[in-house]
Design an enzyme around this catalytic site. Structure first.
Site, PDB file in Angstrom:
ATOM      1  N   ASN A  83      -0.859   3.520  -9.246  1.00  0.00           N
ATOM      2  CA  ASN A  83       0.205   2.622  -9.708  1.00  0.00           C
ATOM      3  C   ASN A  83       0.328   1.526  -8.658  1.00  0.00           C
ATOM      4  O   ASN A  83       0.841   1.761  -7.571  1.00  0.00           O
ATOM      5  CB  ASN A  83       1.525   3.400  -9.850  1.00  0.00           C
ATOM      6  CG  ASN A  83       2.691   2.475 -10.178  1.00  0.00           C
ATOM      7  OD1 ASN A  83       2.497   1.312 -10.535  1.00  0.00           O
ATOM      8  ND2 ASN A  83       3.907   2.989 -10.049  1.00  0.00           N
ATOM      9  N   LYS A 103       2.160  -1.024  -8.681  1.00  0.00           N
ATOM     10  CA  LYS A 103       3.504  -1.637  -8.586  1.00  0.00           C
ATOM     11  C   LYS A 103       3.344  -3.161  -8.594  1.00  0.00           C
ATOM     12  O   LYS A 103       2.499  -3.673  -9.317  1.00  0.00           O
ATOM     13  CB  LYS A 103       4.239  -1.101  -7.361  1.00  0.00           C
ATOM     14  CG  LYS A 103       4.242   0.449  -7.354  1.00  0.00           C
ATOM     15  CD  LYS A 103       5.156   1.077  -6.374  1.00  0.00           C
ATOM     16  CE  LYS A 103       5.076   2.608  -6.517  1.00  0.00           C
ATOM     17  NZ  LYS A 103       6.016   3.323  -5.687  1.00  0.00           N
ATOM     18  N   HIS A 108       9.645   5.047 -14.471  1.00  0.00           N
ATOM     19  CA  HIS A 108       9.459   5.178 -13.020  1.00  0.00           C
ATOM     20  C   HIS A 108      10.821   5.033 -12.333  1.00  0.00           C
ATOM     21  O   HIS A 108      11.672   4.255 -12.775  1.00  0.00           O
ATOM     22  CB  HIS A 108       8.479   4.111 -12.518  1.00  0.00           C
ATOM     23  CG  HIS A 108       8.039   4.350 -11.106  1.00  0.00           C
ATOM     24  ND1 HIS A 108       8.833   4.030 -10.026  1.00  0.00           N
ATOM     25  CD2 HIS A 108       6.906   4.905 -10.608  1.00  0.00           C
ATOM     26  CE1 HIS A 108       8.193   4.382  -8.913  1.00  0.00           C
ATOM     27  NE2 HIS A 108       7.032   4.918  -9.237  1.00  0.00           N
ATOM     28  N   GLU A 118      11.703   3.469  -9.830  1.00  0.00           N
ATOM     29  CA  GLU A 118      12.049   2.087  -9.436  1.00  0.00           C
ATOM     30  C   GLU A 118      12.599   1.319 -10.620  1.00  0.00           C
ATOM     31  O   GLU A 118      13.468   0.457 -10.461  1.00  0.00           O
ATOM     32  CB  GLU A 118      10.809   1.408  -8.823  1.00  0.00           C
ATOM     33  CG  GLU A 118      10.505   1.978  -7.441  1.00  0.00           C
ATOM     34  CD  GLU A 118       9.033   1.970  -7.057  1.00  0.00           C
ATOM     35  OE1 GLU A 118       8.238   1.286  -7.719  1.00  0.00           O
ATOM     36  OE2 GLU A 118       8.695   2.682  -6.082  1.00  0.00           O
ATOM     37  N   GLU A 126       7.898  13.004  -9.592  1.00  0.00           N
ATOM     38  CA  GLU A 126       7.967  12.166  -8.397  1.00  0.00           C
ATOM     39  C   GLU A 126       9.336  12.318  -7.731  1.00  0.00           C
ATOM     40  O   GLU A 126      10.299  11.665  -8.139  1.00  0.00           O
ATOM     41  CB  GLU A 126       7.761  10.695  -8.771  1.00  0.00           C
ATOM     42  CG  GLU A 126       6.411  10.399  -9.356  1.00  0.00           C
ATOM     43  CD  GLU A 126       5.973   8.969  -9.065  1.00  0.00           C
ATOM     44  OE1 GLU A 126       4.811   8.793  -8.708  1.00  0.00           O
ATOM     45  OE2 GLU A 126       6.802   8.040  -9.164  1.00  0.00           O
ATOM     46  N   GLY A 146       6.820   6.445  -1.154  1.00  0.00           N
ATOM     47  CA  GLY A 146       6.663   5.366  -0.181  1.00  0.00           C
ATOM     48  C   GLY A 146       7.220   5.680   1.191  1.00  0.00           C
ATOM     49  O   GLY A 146       7.365   4.796   2.032  1.00  0.00           O
ATOM     50  N   SER A 176       3.911   9.727  -1.868  1.00  0.00           N
ATOM     51  CA  SER A 176       3.165   9.764  -0.610  1.00  0.00           C
ATOM     52  C   SER A 176       1.883  10.597  -0.702  1.00  0.00           C
ATOM     53  O   SER A 176       1.528  11.312   0.242  1.00  0.00           O
ATOM     54  CB  SER A 176       4.052  10.243   0.546  1.00  0.00           C
ATOM     55  OG  SER A 176       5.106   9.319   0.772  1.00  0.00           O
TER      56      SER A 176
HETATM   57  O1  LIG Z   1       4.046   5.660  -8.830  1.00  0.00           O
HETATM   58  C1  LIG Z   1       3.788   6.015  -7.689  1.00  0.00           C
HETATM   59  C2  LIG Z   1       4.793   6.566  -6.837  1.00  0.00           C
HETATM   60  O2  LIG Z   1       5.961   5.834  -6.840  1.00  0.00           O
HETATM   61  C3  LIG Z   1       4.328   6.994  -5.486  1.00  0.00           C
HETATM   62  O3  LIG Z   1       4.255   5.933  -4.580  1.00  0.00           O
HETATM   63  P1  LIG Z   1       3.646   6.230  -3.097  1.00  0.00           P
HETATM   64  O4  LIG Z   1       2.339   6.919  -3.329  1.00  0.00           O
HETATM   65  O5  LIG Z   1       3.504   4.873  -2.476  1.00  0.00           O
HETATM   66  O6  LIG Z   1       4.628   7.116  -2.421  1.00  0.00           O
END
Ligand SMILES: O=C[C@H](O)COP(=O)(O)O
Length: 241
Positions: free
Chosen positions: A9, A11, A96, A98, A165, A171, A204
Protein backbone atom coordinates in the site's frame (compact mmCIF):
# COMPACT_ATOMS: atom_id res chain seq x y z
CA UNK A 1 -7.73 -23.54 0.47
CA UNK A 2 -6.71 -20.02 1.56
CA UNK A 3 -4.87 -17.84 -0.92
CA UNK A 4 -1.67 -16.05 0.11
CA UNK A 5 -1.70 -12.38 -0.84
CA UNK A 6 1.15 -9.96 -0.23
CA UNK A 7 0.03 -6.41 -0.98
CA UNK A 8 1.91 -3.14 -0.92
CA UNK A 9 0.00 0.00 0.00
CA UNK A 10 1.90 3.00 -1.28
CA UNK A 11 -0.45 5.47 0.45
CA UNK A 12 0.23 9.00 -0.89
CA UNK A 13 3.72 8.24 -2.18
CA UNK A 14 5.20 8.08 -5.70
CA UNK A 15 4.62 10.13 -8.82
CA UNK A 16 4.18 8.26 -12.09
CA UNK A 17 7.89 8.60 -12.84
CA UNK A 18 8.79 7.23 -9.41
CA UNK A 19 6.33 4.36 -9.85
CA UNK A 20 7.97 3.33 -13.13
CA UNK A 21 11.40 3.55 -11.57
CA UNK A 22 10.22 1.21 -8.79
CA UNK A 23 8.97 -1.36 -11.30
CA UNK A 24 12.31 -1.48 -13.08
CA UNK A 25 13.90 -2.86 -9.94
CA UNK A 26 10.95 -4.89 -8.66
CA UNK A 27 9.43 -7.05 -11.38
CA UNK A 28 12.65 -8.95 -12.11
CA UNK A 29 12.86 -9.93 -8.44
CA UNK A 30 9.69 -12.00 -8.83
CA UNK A 31 11.11 -14.57 -11.21
CA UNK A 32 11.56 -17.17 -8.46
CA UNK A 33 8.58 -16.16 -6.34
CA UNK A 34 6.39 -19.22 -5.70
CA UNK A 35 3.31 -19.25 -7.93
CA UNK A 36 0.93 -19.67 -5.01
CA UNK A 37 1.57 -16.10 -3.83
CA UNK A 38 -0.50 -13.27 -5.21
CA UNK A 39 1.43 -10.00 -5.39
CA UNK A 40 -0.53 -6.74 -5.36
CA UNK A 41 0.44 -3.07 -5.49
CA UNK A 42 -2.16 -0.58 -4.24
CA UNK A 43 -1.05 2.74 -5.65
CA UNK A 44 -2.32 6.34 -5.78
CA UNK A 45 -5.09 6.97 -8.34
CA UNK A 46 -2.74 9.04 -10.51
CA UNK A 47 -0.35 6.08 -10.90
CA UNK A 48 -2.99 3.54 -11.95
CA UNK A 49 -2.89 4.22 -15.71
CA UNK A 50 0.85 3.97 -16.12
CA UNK A 51 1.07 1.03 -13.72
CA UNK A 52 -1.64 -0.84 -15.58
CA UNK A 53 0.33 -0.57 -18.82
CA UNK A 54 3.67 -1.40 -17.22
CA UNK A 55 2.33 -4.41 -15.32
CA UNK A 56 0.58 -5.91 -18.34
CA UNK A 57 1.78 -9.50 -18.68
CA UNK A 58 3.45 -9.50 -15.25
CA UNK A 59 2.16 -11.40 -12.25
CA UNK A 60 1.68 -8.24 -10.18
CA UNK A 61 -1.97 -7.27 -9.70
CA UNK A 62 -3.03 -3.68 -9.50
CA UNK A 63 -4.91 -2.25 -6.53
CA UNK A 64 -6.46 1.11 -5.61
CA UNK A 65 -6.70 2.60 -2.13
CA UNK A 66 -10.37 3.64 -2.05
CA UNK A 67 -13.52 3.58 -4.17
CA UNK A 68 -16.92 5.30 -4.09
CA UNK A 69 -20.12 3.26 -3.98
CA UNK A 70 -21.94 4.96 -6.87
CA UNK A 71 -21.13 4.24 -10.52
CA UNK A 72 -21.16 7.95 -11.37
CA UNK A 73 -22.59 11.20 -10.06
CA UNK A 74 -21.88 14.59 -8.57
CA UNK A 75 -19.24 13.45 -6.08
CA UNK A 76 -16.30 15.79 -6.59
CA UNK A 77 -12.97 14.14 -5.96
CA UNK A 78 -14.29 10.58 -5.91
CA UNK A 79 -13.51 7.58 -8.15
CA UNK A 80 -16.12 4.93 -9.02
CA UNK A 81 -15.84 1.14 -9.39
CA UNK A 82 -16.28 1.16 -13.22
CA UNK A 83 -13.46 3.70 -13.49
CA UNK A 84 -11.14 1.34 -11.62
CA UNK A 85 -12.23 -1.72 -13.55
CA UNK A 86 -11.72 0.01 -16.90
CA UNK A 87 -8.13 0.81 -16.01
CA UNK A 88 -7.30 -2.77 -15.00
CA UNK A 89 -7.59 -2.58 -11.21
CA UNK A 90 -8.35 -5.88 -9.46
CA UNK A 91 -8.09 -5.06 -5.73
CA UNK A 92 -9.13 -2.09 -3.63
CA UNK A 93 -8.27 -1.22 -0.03
CA UNK A 94 -11.39 -0.22 1.90
CA UNK A 95 -11.69 1.19 5.41
CA UNK A 96 -7.98 1.75 6.03
CA UNK A 97 -7.51 3.32 9.47
CA UNK A 98 -6.09 6.47 7.85
CA UNK A 99 -9.36 6.89 5.92
CA UNK A 100 -11.37 6.24 9.07
CA UNK A 101 -9.25 8.66 11.13
CA UNK A 102 -8.72 11.57 8.70
CA UNK A 103 -11.57 11.32 6.17
CA UNK A 104 -14.64 10.38 8.18
CA UNK A 105 -14.91 6.79 6.98
CA UNK A 106 -17.47 4.84 9.03
CA UNK A 107 -18.50 1.20 9.15
CA UNK A 108 -21.58 2.19 7.15
CA UNK A 109 -19.63 3.82 4.30
CA UNK A 110 -17.15 0.95 4.42
CA UNK A 111 -20.05 -1.43 3.90
CA UNK A 112 -21.34 0.57 0.91
CA UNK A 113 -17.89 0.60 -0.68
CA UNK A 114 -17.36 -3.13 -0.12
CA UNK A 115 -20.63 -4.05 -1.82
CA UNK A 116 -20.08 -1.67 -4.73
CA UNK A 117 -16.55 -2.98 -5.31
CA UNK A 118 -17.77 -6.58 -5.33
CA UNK A 119 -20.67 -5.77 -7.65
CA UNK A 120 -18.09 -4.72 -10.21
CA UNK A 121 -15.83 -7.72 -9.73
CA UNK A 122 -13.17 -5.94 -7.66
CA UNK A 123 -11.71 -7.76 -4.65
CA UNK A 124 -11.87 -5.54 -1.58
CA UNK A 125 -9.21 -5.58 1.13
CA UNK A 126 -11.14 -4.60 4.25
CA UNK A 127 -8.95 -3.12 7.00
CA UNK A 128 -9.84 -3.54 10.66
CA UNK A 129 -7.88 -2.91 13.84
CA UNK A 130 -7.76 -1.25 17.22
CA UNK A 131 -6.06 1.85 18.63
CA UNK A 132 -3.54 1.66 21.47
CA UNK A 133 -6.18 3.05 23.83
CA UNK A 134 -8.68 0.38 22.83
CA UNK A 135 -6.05 -2.33 23.29
CA UNK A 136 -5.06 -1.00 26.72
CA UNK A 137 -8.72 -0.88 27.73
CA UNK A 138 -9.22 -4.54 26.72
CA UNK A 139 -11.50 -3.53 23.85
CA UNK A 140 -9.52 -5.02 20.96
CA UNK A 141 -11.89 -7.89 20.28
CA UNK A 142 -15.15 -5.98 20.76
CA UNK A 143 -13.95 -3.14 18.52
CA UNK A 144 -12.88 -5.45 15.70
CA UNK A 145 -16.01 -7.56 16.00
CA UNK A 146 -18.18 -4.49 15.61
CA UNK A 147 -16.15 -3.34 12.59
CA UNK A 148 -16.79 -6.76 11.06
CA UNK A 149 -20.42 -7.01 12.05
CA UNK A 150 -21.32 -3.60 10.64
CA UNK A 151 -18.92 -3.60 7.72
CA UNK A 152 -19.82 -7.01 6.37
CA UNK A 153 -23.61 -6.74 6.16
CA UNK A 154 -24.62 -8.38 2.84
CA UNK A 155 -20.97 -8.62 1.74
CA UNK A 156 -19.93 -11.70 -0.28
CA UNK A 157 -17.25 -13.51 1.70
CA UNK A 158 -16.20 -15.46 -1.39
CA UNK A 159 -14.53 -12.40 -2.86
CA UNK A 160 -13.02 -10.69 0.14
CA UNK A 161 -9.66 -10.10 1.78
CA UNK A 162 -9.37 -8.81 5.34
CA UNK A 163 -6.32 -7.04 6.73
CA UNK A 164 -5.83 -6.93 10.50
CA UNK A 165 -3.93 -3.73 11.12
CA UNK A 166 -3.47 -2.71 14.76
CA UNK A 167 -3.34 1.07 14.43
CA UNK A 168 -0.57 1.40 17.01
CA UNK A 169 1.67 -0.76 14.81
CA UNK A 170 1.20 1.23 11.60
CA UNK A 171 4.27 3.20 10.56
CA UNK A 172 5.70 3.03 14.07
CA UNK A 173 8.17 0.16 13.80
CA UNK A 174 6.25 -1.26 16.76
CA UNK A 175 5.13 -4.55 15.15
CA UNK A 176 2.46 -6.59 16.86
CA UNK A 177 4.01 -9.82 18.17
CA UNK A 178 3.37 -12.42 15.50
CA UNK A 179 1.69 -14.80 17.97
CA UNK A 180 -0.66 -12.02 19.04
CA UNK A 181 -1.46 -11.11 15.44
CA UNK A 182 -2.12 -14.79 14.83
CA UNK A 183 -4.47 -14.94 17.83
CA UNK A 184 -6.50 -11.91 16.73
CA UNK A 185 -6.66 -13.12 13.13
CA UNK A 186 -7.93 -16.49 14.40
CA UNK A 187 -10.67 -14.64 16.27
CA UNK A 188 -11.54 -12.65 13.14
CA UNK A 189 -11.79 -15.92 11.20
CA UNK A 190 -14.10 -17.37 13.83
CA UNK A 191 -16.57 -14.56 13.07
CA UNK A 192 -16.69 -15.23 9.33
CA UNK A 193 -19.12 -17.50 7.52
CA UNK A 194 -16.38 -18.44 5.02
CA UNK A 195 -13.30 -19.87 6.77
CA UNK A 196 -11.27 -19.55 3.55
CA UNK A 197 -11.15 -15.76 3.50
CA UNK A 198 -7.55 -14.54 3.14
CA UNK A 199 -6.63 -12.57 6.27
CA UNK A 200 -3.48 -10.46 6.16
CA UNK A 201 -1.48 -8.80 8.89
CA UNK A 202 -0.42 -5.16 8.46
CA UNK A 203 1.62 -2.84 10.67
CA UNK A 204 5.40 -2.32 10.39
CA UNK A 205 5.93 -5.42 8.27
CA UNK A 206 9.61 -5.42 7.24
CA UNK A 207 12.11 -7.75 5.56
CA UNK A 208 13.36 -8.81 8.99
CA UNK A 209 10.00 -9.85 10.45
CA UNK A 210 8.07 -11.20 7.44
CA UNK A 211 9.37 -14.77 7.78
CA UNK A 212 8.13 -15.03 11.36
CA UNK A 213 4.80 -13.40 10.51
CA UNK A 214 4.16 -15.73 7.59
CA UNK A 215 5.08 -18.78 9.68
CA UNK A 216 1.92 -18.22 11.75
CA UNK A 217 -0.91 -20.60 10.99
CA UNK A 218 -3.73 -18.06 10.67
CA UNK A 219 -1.86 -15.36 8.73
CA UNK A 220 -2.35 -15.52 4.97
CA UNK A 221 -0.36 -12.53 3.82
CA UNK A 222 0.62 -8.98 4.57
CA UNK A 223 -0.49 -5.44 3.81
CA UNK A 224 2.74 -3.49 3.70
CA UNK A 225 3.09 0.29 3.84
CA UNK A 226 6.56 1.83 4.20
CA UNK A 227 8.52 -1.28 3.28
CA UNK A 228 6.65 -1.59 -0.04
CA UNK A 229 8.15 1.66 -1.33
CA UNK A 230 11.58 0.26 -2.13
CA UNK A 231 12.00 -2.59 -4.65
CA UNK A 232 14.59 -4.43 -2.55
CA UNK A 233 12.63 -4.42 0.70
CA UNK A 234 9.29 -5.27 -0.91
CA UNK A 235 10.78 -8.05 -3.01
CA UNK A 236 12.35 -9.57 0.12
CA UNK A 237 8.92 -9.47 1.77
CA UNK A 238 7.20 -11.05 -1.23
CA UNK A 239 9.91 -13.72 -1.33
CA UNK A 240 9.54 -14.58 2.36
CA UNK A 241 10.84 -18.00 3.36
O1 LIG B 1 -1.60 -0.39 4.69
C1 LIG B 1 -0.54 -0.55 5.28
C2 LIG B 1 -0.41 -0.30 6.68
O2 LIG B 1 -0.98 0.90 7.06
C3 LIG B 1 0.93 -0.57 7.26
O3 LIG B 1 1.83 0.49 7.08
P1 LIG B 1 3.37 0.28 7.56
O4 LIG B 1 3.82 -1.01 6.94
O5 LIG B 1 4.09 1.48 7.02
O6 LIG B 1 3.33 0.19 9.04
Amino acid sequence: MRKIIIAGNWKMYKTQAEAQEFLKGFVMELEDTPEDREVVLCVPFTDLGVMSKSLHGSRVRLGAQNVHWEDSGAYTGEISPPMLVEIGVRFVVIGHSERRQYFGETNETVNLRLKAAQNHGLTPILCVGETKEQRDAGETESHIFSQLEQGLVDVDQNNLVIAYEPIWAIGTGDTCESEEANRVIGLIRSKLSNPNVTIQYGGSVKPDNIDEIMAQSEIDGALVGGASLQPDSFSRIVNYR
